[in-house]
Scaffold this active site. Structure first.
Site, PDB file in Angstrom:
ATOM      1  N   ARG A 143      24.430  -9.262 -33.865  1.00 34.58           N
ATOM      2  CA  ARG A 143      23.562 -10.154 -35.370  1.00 34.58           C
ATOM      3  C   ARG A 143      23.403 -11.470 -34.412  1.00 34.58           C
ATOM      4  O   ARG A 143      22.726 -11.618 -34.851  1.00 34.58           O
ATOM      5  CB  ARG A 143      25.117 -10.265 -36.664  1.00 34.58           C
ATOM      6  N   LYS A 154      27.691  12.022 -49.954  1.00 37.52           N
ATOM      7  CA  LYS A 154      28.177  12.058 -50.831  1.00 37.52           C
ATOM      8  C   LYS A 154      26.965  12.050 -52.018  1.00 37.52           C
ATOM      9  O   LYS A 154      26.504  10.788 -51.402  1.00 37.52           O
ATOM     10  CB  LYS A 154      28.704  10.985 -51.696  1.00 37.52           C
ATOM     11  N   GLY A 167      25.424   2.199 -42.073  1.00 34.49           N
ATOM     12  CA  GLY A 167      26.778   1.641 -41.038  1.00 34.49           C
ATOM     13  C   GLY A 167      27.144   2.942 -40.508  1.00 34.49           C
ATOM     14  O   GLY A 167      26.813   3.364 -39.249  1.00 34.49           O
ATOM     15  N   GLY A 220      23.693  -3.018 -46.668  1.00 36.43           N
ATOM     16  CA  GLY A 220      23.345  -2.409 -48.061  1.00 36.43           C
ATOM     17  C   GLY A 220      21.412  -2.765 -48.315  1.00 36.43           C
ATOM     18  O   GLY A 220      21.813  -2.401 -48.834  1.00 36.43           O
TER      19      GLY A 220
HETATM   20  P1  ADP Z   1      26.083   5.938 -43.971  1.00 32.90           P
HETATM   21  O1  ADP Z   1      26.986   5.308 -43.372  1.00 32.90           O
HETATM   22  O2  ADP Z   1      24.948   6.207 -42.494  1.00 32.90           O
HETATM   23  O3  ADP Z   1      25.058   5.851 -45.012  1.00 32.90           O
HETATM   24  P2  ADP Z   1      27.458   7.799 -45.191  1.00 32.90           P
HETATM   25  O4  ADP Z   1      28.484   6.856 -45.291  1.00 32.90           O
HETATM   26  O5  ADP Z   1      26.818   7.977 -46.582  1.00 32.90           O
HETATM   27  O6  ADP Z   1      26.512   7.152 -43.842  1.00 32.90           O
HETATM   28  O7  ADP Z   1      28.214   9.584 -45.115  1.00 32.90           O
HETATM   29  C1  ADP Z   1      28.590   8.800 -43.640  1.00 32.90           C
HETATM   30  C2  ADP Z   1      30.105   9.939 -43.688  1.00 32.90           C
HETATM   31  O8  ADP Z   1      29.392  11.327 -43.932  1.00 32.90           O
HETATM   32  C3  ADP Z   1      30.631  10.383 -42.290  1.00 32.90           C
HETATM   33  O9  ADP Z   1      32.106   9.919 -42.425  1.00 32.90           O
HETATM   34  C4  ADP Z   1      30.758  11.559 -41.859  1.00 32.90           C
HETATM   35  O10 ADP Z   1      31.708  11.811 -41.769  1.00 32.90           O
HETATM   36  C5  ADP Z   1      30.916  12.322 -43.241  1.00 32.90           C
HETATM   37  N1  ADP Z   1      29.681  13.805 -43.332  1.00 32.90           N
HETATM   38  C6  ADP Z   1      28.726  13.601 -43.021  1.00 32.90           C
HETATM   39  N2  ADP Z   1      29.131  15.280 -43.051  1.00 32.90           N
HETATM   40  C7  ADP Z   1      29.940  15.622 -43.812  1.00 32.90           C
HETATM   41  C8  ADP Z   1      30.729  17.210 -43.886  1.00 32.90           C
HETATM   42  N3  ADP Z   1      29.635  18.637 -44.536  1.00 32.90           N
HETATM   43  N4  ADP Z   1      31.497  16.775 -45.303  1.00 32.90           N
HETATM   44  C9  ADP Z   1      32.110  15.729 -44.800  1.00 32.90           C
HETATM   45  N5  ADP Z   1      31.918  14.456 -44.234  1.00 32.90           N
HETATM   46  C10 ADP Z   1      30.644  14.540 -43.925  1.00 32.90           C
END
Ligand code: ADP
Ligand code: MG
Length: 400
Positions: free
Chosen positions: A38, A199, A357, A380
């Site tokens: 950063r 999710k 992230g 965010g």
């Molecule tokens: P970001 O931080 O890039 O916005 P998220 O926090 O939404 O991404 O999602 C990342 C997480 O989703 C990771 O920790 C990854 O392990 C999990 N993930 C992805 N696919 C699956 C899956 N099929 N089952 C369980 N966890 C998953």
């Protein structure tokens, strides 16, 4: 694109005071900064202002002190790292307004840099208190915002100040806004979005917005399971939000209505336990997942089909890994599709913008971070942009 002023609009600043909002919320371990990304992002802005002769006052928050002076959250913890990146001495000032800052400004010579204390030590910061903003502004001549990552907050140092002083986007803010504009504001079509991650519930607004904006919506990760289940697929023990079946259906209907093609996987990588290289690992059609198995990644056929989709597109925006990429071999789909996107970008066929992230970690892991057109580390703020929200810190710059 709505217009905002940049450093290009500034001439000689000799003796003028520039209040510069930067992101110094750096990860630390045992009192030492572990990642100075950063600081490096805002170094060009800080050094450019100093080179123009300004006295540069850095403003930033650090942690969540909630309006109190908390010594372990002094932004001075980052001083060594900031000086190392800038290659210049930086004076620390334990206030953000008032006579102590005024005195410091008197001592600084043109081109000198000072770091003011953690803005969140003052209650008025997060309340966007006009009195606090006025007190900060009293010691400055111009305001430069270079912290896109804080732009989704309407705080005194991110929003209030922009109304009180001539306001400018710093170089990092400018680059981020240009990249996001190219990805979602006014993109070259066709546009594909990859949305993955754990999710659906955490990214409902992202999905709802994207179906109206993009030509192809690629759904991966745990969220694909929720969509597959809504379509009647048995996803076994997979991470899945069964209670969101109706929501998933509504998103698919909205996509239909907006001529957005939704891509769900037709093969997946499954196993009975969530561990590295588990003995029960196998690849199968989505309709063949057993009751005691979980889906942990997209399969190779799905990835090949998605890579073909990307070949037809000119713009890609990506948030969320396609699988549980932290555990081998469930990184395979994310790594493969990221490399396809990187190759297309290198050829000049695709503009690729990614953020989030875990997404940034996954793309680093895939070794493609330098080959994407732009990777946002804003977290965010990036997600709120993907939700189609107006960011107060950006809006204030546009009005200025
Ligand atoms: P970001 O931080 O890039 O916005 P998220 O926090 O939404 O991404 O999602 C990342 C997480 O989703 C990771 O920790 C990854 O392990 C999990 N993930 C992805 N696919 C699956 C899956 N099929 N089952 C369980 N966890 C998953
Ligand atoms: Mg995450």
């Amino acid at each position: 694109m709505t217009k905002f002023r940049t450093l290009d609009d500034l001439g000689d600043l000799t003796g003028k005071v520039a209040l510069v909002r930067v992101d110094l919320n750096l990860p630390m371990q045992d009192g030492a900064v572990t990642d100075d990304t950063r600081v490096r992002a805002s170094a060009p802005t800080i050094l450019e202002l100093a080179a123009k002769g300004a006295k540069v006052l850095l403003l930033a928050h650090f942690g969540r002190p909630k309006g109190e002076r908390v010594s372990t959250m002094s932004v001075s913890m980052t001083l060594d790292a900031v000086q190392a990146v800038l290659g210049k001495e930086v004076m620390f000032v334990p206030e953000i307004a008032g006579p102590v800052v005024e005195q410091a400004v008197g001592i600084l010579r043109p081109g000198d840099i000072a770091m003011l204390e953690n803005t969140r030590f003052w209650k008025g910061e997060e309340k966007n208190d006009p009195e606090l903003a006025k007190a900060i502004a009293a010691n400055g001549d111009i305001y430069v915002n270079d912290a896109f990552s804080a732009a989704h907050r309407a705080h005194a140092s991110t929003e209030g100040l922009a109304h009180l002083l001539p306001a400018y986007a710093g170089r990092s803010m400018e680059a981020e806004l240009k990249a996001l504009e190219a990805a979602l504001g006014n993109p070259v079509r066709p546009v594909a979005a990859v949305v993955g991650g754990a999710k659906v519930s955490s990214k409902l607004d992202v999905l709802t917005h994207l179906v109206t904006q993009v030509d192809h919506l690629i759904i991966g990760g745990g969220m694909a399971n929720t969509f597959l289940a809504a379509r009647g697929v048995n996803v076994g023990k997979s991470l899945c939000e069964h209670d969101l079946a109706a929501t998933a259906e509504a998103i698919l209907d909205a996509a239909d209505g907006a001529s957005c093609t939704v891509h769900l996987p037709y093969d997946v990588v499954v196993s009975k336990e969530f561990a590295a290289n588990p003995p029960s690992l196998r690849t199968c059609n989505v309709h063949e997942v057993a009751a005691d198995e979980m889906i942990l990644d997209l399969g190779p056929l799905a990835v090949e089909a998605l890579a073909d989709v990307l070949k037809t597109c000119r713009t890609l925006v990506w948030n969320g890994p396609l699988g549980a990429f932290e555990t081998q071999p469930f990184d395979a789909a994310t790594v493969a599709l990221a490399r396809s996107a990187a190759a297309l970008t290198k050829e000049g066929a695709l503009t690729s913008v990614a953020g989030g992230g875990d997404t940034v970690a996954a793309l680093n892991h895939a070794g493609v971070a330098d080959d994407f057109t732009y990777i946002s580390t804003a977290g965010g703020a990036f997600l709120e942009w993907m939700e189609g929200k107006e960011l107060p810190g950006v809006k204030a710059l546009e009005q200025a």
